[in-house]
Design a protein around this motif. Structure first.
Motif, short mmCIF file in Angstrom:
data_model
loop_
_atom_site.label_atom_id
_atom_site.label_comp_id
_atom_site.label_asym_id
_atom_site.label_seq_id
_atom_site.Cartn_x
_atom_site.Cartn_y
_atom_site.Cartn_z
N ASN A 323 10.28 14.13 12.04
CA ASN A 323 10.66 15.51 12.28
C ASN A 323 11.23 15.70 13.69
O ASN A 323 12.24 16.39 13.88
N SER A 324 10.62 15.04 14.67
CA SER A 324 11.13 15.12 16.04
C SER A 324 12.52 14.49 16.12
O SER A 324 13.42 15.03 16.79
N ALA A 325 12.67 13.36 15.46
CA ALA A 325 13.98 12.68 15.47
C ALA A 325 15.04 13.59 14.84
O ALA A 325 16.18 13.67 15.31
N TYR A 326 14.63 14.28 13.78
CA TYR A 326 15.54 15.19 13.10
C TYR A 326 15.97 16.33 14.03
O TYR A 326 17.15 16.64 14.17
N ARG A 330 19.69 16.84 15.22
CA ARG A 330 20.33 18.08 14.75
C ARG A 330 20.87 18.90 15.93
O ARG A 330 21.88 19.58 15.81
N SER A 331 20.14 18.81 17.05
CA SER A 331 20.49 19.64 18.20
C SER A 331 21.52 18.99 19.12
O SER A 331 22.01 19.62 20.05
N ALA A 332 21.79 17.72 18.89
CA ALA A 332 22.74 17.01 19.76
C ALA A 332 24.11 16.97 19.10
O ALA A 332 24.22 17.04 17.87
N TYR A 333 25.16 16.81 19.93
CA TYR A 333 26.48 16.62 19.35
C TYR A 333 26.56 15.19 18.84
O TYR A 333 26.34 14.23 19.58
N HIS A 334 26.81 15.01 17.57
CA HIS A 334 26.82 13.68 16.95
C HIS A 334 25.50 12.95 17.22
O HIS A 334 25.47 11.81 17.69
N GLY A 335 24.40 13.66 16.94
CA GLY A 335 23.07 13.07 17.19
C GLY A 335 22.67 12.08 16.09
O GLY A 335 22.91 12.31 14.90
N ILE A 336 22.09 10.98 16.53
CA ILE A 336 21.53 10.02 15.57
C ILE A 336 20.07 9.79 15.94
O ILE A 336 19.76 9.26 17.00
N GLY A 337 19.17 10.25 15.07
CA GLY A 337 17.74 10.03 15.30
C GLY A 337 17.34 8.72 14.64
O GLY A 337 17.66 8.49 13.47
N LEU A 338 16.65 7.88 15.39
CA LEU A 338 16.22 6.58 14.85
C LEU A 338 14.72 6.44 15.05
O LEU A 338 14.23 6.60 16.18
N VAL A 339 13.98 6.18 13.95
CA VAL A 339 12.52 6.05 14.04
C VAL A 339 12.11 4.70 13.47
O VAL A 339 12.49 4.35 12.35
N LYS A 340 11.33 3.95 14.24
CA LYS A 340 10.78 2.68 13.71
C LYS A 340 9.32 2.90 13.35
O LYS A 340 8.55 3.43 14.14
N LYS A 389 28.31 15.47 8.08
CA LYS A 389 27.29 16.48 8.40
C LYS A 389 27.01 16.63 9.90
O LYS A 389 26.23 17.50 10.29
N GLY A 390 27.59 15.76 10.70
CA GLY A 390 27.52 15.95 12.14
C GLY A 390 26.34 15.28 12.83
O GLY A 390 26.31 15.15 14.04
N PHE A 391 25.35 14.86 12.07
CA PHE A 391 24.18 14.18 12.66
C PHE A 391 23.50 13.40 11.53
O PHE A 391 23.81 13.59 10.35
N CYS A 392 22.55 12.55 11.90
CA CYS A 392 21.80 11.83 10.85
C CYS A 392 20.50 11.25 11.38
O CYS A 392 20.30 11.15 12.60
N VAL A 393 19.62 10.91 10.45
CA VAL A 393 18.31 10.34 10.80
C VAL A 393 18.11 9.02 10.05
O VAL A 393 18.33 8.96 8.84
#
Ligand code: ADP
Ligand code: FBP
Ligand code: MG
Length: 527
Positions: A323-326, A330-340, A389-393
């Motif tokens: 959820n934090s990564a999302y 979502r809030s960044a320009y071209h944000g990519i959240g990555l969780v291991k 969609k502009g961002f992804c997780v």
């Protein structure tokens, strides 16, 4: 009662891996040509694709033989028979001291047995309830090519009317091994409560896993209801944990020296292997000791059971990281959240956390290979997601993509392979890729590793721990040893440890659950 069987069976089949998944001791042999296998038995003169050899029970199954099913079931019964101290001792049971009636105002109910809800030694639960009509059905676990219905019964757990120990004379010990896991304290607590309910007065905790059996200066800790009453309010292990350890013979020497009658072992695959070795050594020395395990691991990688305690809680915590990564992505320009996420050899946490969060676009697990580069690679898909969609997780399991990384060859104190860091690798690869193609990308990497397992158990795990801990004590008093207390197909049962340690449980890429995950993320195949 028959002794436990060490099994390793051989099956021949033309349908690679679609049959026999439930037991895993049934190994498929491939032939050089045309996928037709040869039965090794000279007695079987028919297409080898329809033969099975279960060396465990010296039974050879021929699917053309009308009695193959009966033979399979006889073998099954032997394999799932629960080893007991009565196998080596001619022991007379005594009526149980476990009675809840005394805790209550008498109701006038004359039938004490009914009231206490004892479990009969002949009670069984069905391990599998789906009848697959074809080996190609999603998640099919078939025994023969026709996917015939074969009942696979396992022993029901719970208190018996008769017991094999005098509670007043019993010394019981509890040990927690391996990595941390939510719920360890809940299980310790319930074991102590239940032992006391039977009337056991001498209960001790072995500090820091198997290490507590041999490391000088580590003293056993006396345990009581009063002492453990609130330990479930915290995560971790009240007793401490550790990896690595001494030889089984040294541990059993120590068990003998301390005069331990019941040993409750909480841990994962490695711990179970250790517990079984201790059980076998006690048996060899003709010691009247019951060794009962409770499966613990956030990885959920132990065969046959619905889930291990701690898994649900770990998924819930992992979901918070996603959820934090999302939110970051979502809030960044071209944000990519990555969780291991953790999982030594399986992707259950990553798959379930991806499913529960509903915020993951790409879930990568070790059971499903993937490529990063190229037309079908993950990086190309991330490009597509940023465009559309502009961002992804992305959620990646720690054991995923190990083939893309250099192996260190290192192992931990228990002999487990130390994995290369796929999370850091992906973070670098993603950054480099987008820099190379001149597309801005803001990568936020989260590794919540120890956070998902250091917390206290959630409600559903707390209940699971309660039942498993109580049942472990009932199993020991019933005289069983070399067993584990678990949940199968929603029922609480005992399984012989030998059956659950044959291999780590892994996500089946042909299962509905993995396909549900793919439906949810919308990700394509990456290879
Ligand atoms: N095959 C084995 N036989 C005996 N003991 C083992 C075996 N594998 C691991 N152990 C012991 O079990 C303990 C826990 O093992 P580990 O693999 O670290 O964790 P887990 O039980 O959670 O998988 C360690 O003390 C280790 O020495
Ligand atoms: O850093 P540690 O303590 O060795 O533990 C790392 C491993 O422990 C786990 O959390 C659980 O493993 P075990 O069940 O074997 O203890 C794995 O997911 C992870 O790979
Ligand atoms: Mg393990």
């Amino acid at each position: 009662m028959a002794t436990s069987l060490k099994t390793s069976s051989t099956f021949c089949s033309t349908q690679q891996n679609r049959w026999l998944q439930p037991t895993r001791d049934l190994i498929l042999h491939s032939s050089s040509h045309s996928n037709v296998k040869q039965c090794k038995s000279k007695k079987i003169k028919r297409p080898a694709s329809l033969c099975v050899k279960a060396t465990s029970s010296k039974v050879e199954l021929d699917f053309n033989d009308p009695s193959w099913k009966q033979k399979f079931q006889e073998d099954w019964e032997k394999r799932f028979n629960l080893p007991s101290i009565t196998d080596i001792y001619d022991l007379k049971p005594r009526p149980t001291t476990f009675s809840l009636k005394k805790n209550r105002t008498p109701t006038g109910d004359e039938n004490v047995d009914m009231w206490n809800g004892y479990v009969n030694n002949d009670d069984r639960a069905l391990l599998k309830v789906i009848k697959y009509s074809s080996p190609t059905s999603a998640g099919a676990e078939c025994i023969d090519p026709d996917c015939s219905w074969v009942e696979q019964w396992v022993h029901r757990a719970g208190p018996r009317k008769e017991i094999y120990y005098e509670p007043e004379e019993v010394k019981a010990a509890i040990v927690t091994c391996g990595g941390l896991c939510p719920g360890l304290n809940d299980v310790i607590r319930q074991i102590v409560f239940t032992l006391e309910t039977y009337g056991v007065k001498n209960i001790v905790g072995i500090p820091f896993g198997y290490r507590g059996f041999f490391e000088k200066g580590l003293k056993e800790m006396p345990l009581s209801r009063r002492l453990v009453e609130n330990i479930n309010l915290n995560g971790g292990s009240f007793l401490g944990v550790s990896r690595g350890g001494a030889k089984t013979s040294e541990i059993v020497d120590n068990i003998q020296a301390r005069r331990i009658d019941m040993l409750f072992v909480l841990g994962g695959n490695g711990t179970h292997a250790g517990a079984n070795a201790i059980h076998e050594e006690c048996r060899k020395r003709k010691l009247k000791v019951s060794v009962v395990a409770v499966p613990k691991t956030i990885d959920n990688d132990i065969l046959l059971m619905d889930k291990t305690f701690g898994f649900d809680t770990a998924v819930e915590e992992a979901q918070r990281a996603i959820n934090s990564a999302y939110i970051e992505a979502r809030s960044a320009y071209h944000g990519i959240g990555l969780v291991k996420l953790m999982g030594r050899s399986s992707g259950f946490i990553a798959m379930h956390a991806s499913l529960s969060s509903g915020q993951v676009d790409v879930c990568l697990i070790p059971e499903v290979p993937f490529t990063l580069d190229g037309e079908l690679g993950v990086l190309g898909h991330l490009e597509h997601l940023l465009k559309t969609k502009g961002f992804c997780v992305v959620c990646v399991a720690e054991a995923a993509g190990q083939d893309l990384l250099q192996k260190s060859g290192a192992t931990d104190a228990s002999g487990n392979v130390i994995l290369s860091d796929i999370g850091v690798h992906m973070q670098q690869m993603i950054k480099t890729h987008f820099k190379d193609i001149g597309v801005p990308a803001d990568v936020k990497y989260i590794d919540p590793t120890y956070m998902v397992r250091a917390c206290r158990a959630n409600a559903s795990d707390a209940i699971l721990c309660t039942v498993l801990g109580q049942n472990a004590v009932h199993g020991a008093f019933a005289g069983f040893s070399g067993i584990t207390s678990c949940i199968c197909n929603t029922h609480y049962v005992y399984l012989p440890i030998t059956e659950v340690i044959k291999a780590p449980k892994r996500v089946n890429p042909n299962s509905r659950m993995w396909h549900r995950c793919l439906t949810s993320t919308g990700q394509p195949d990456f290879h």
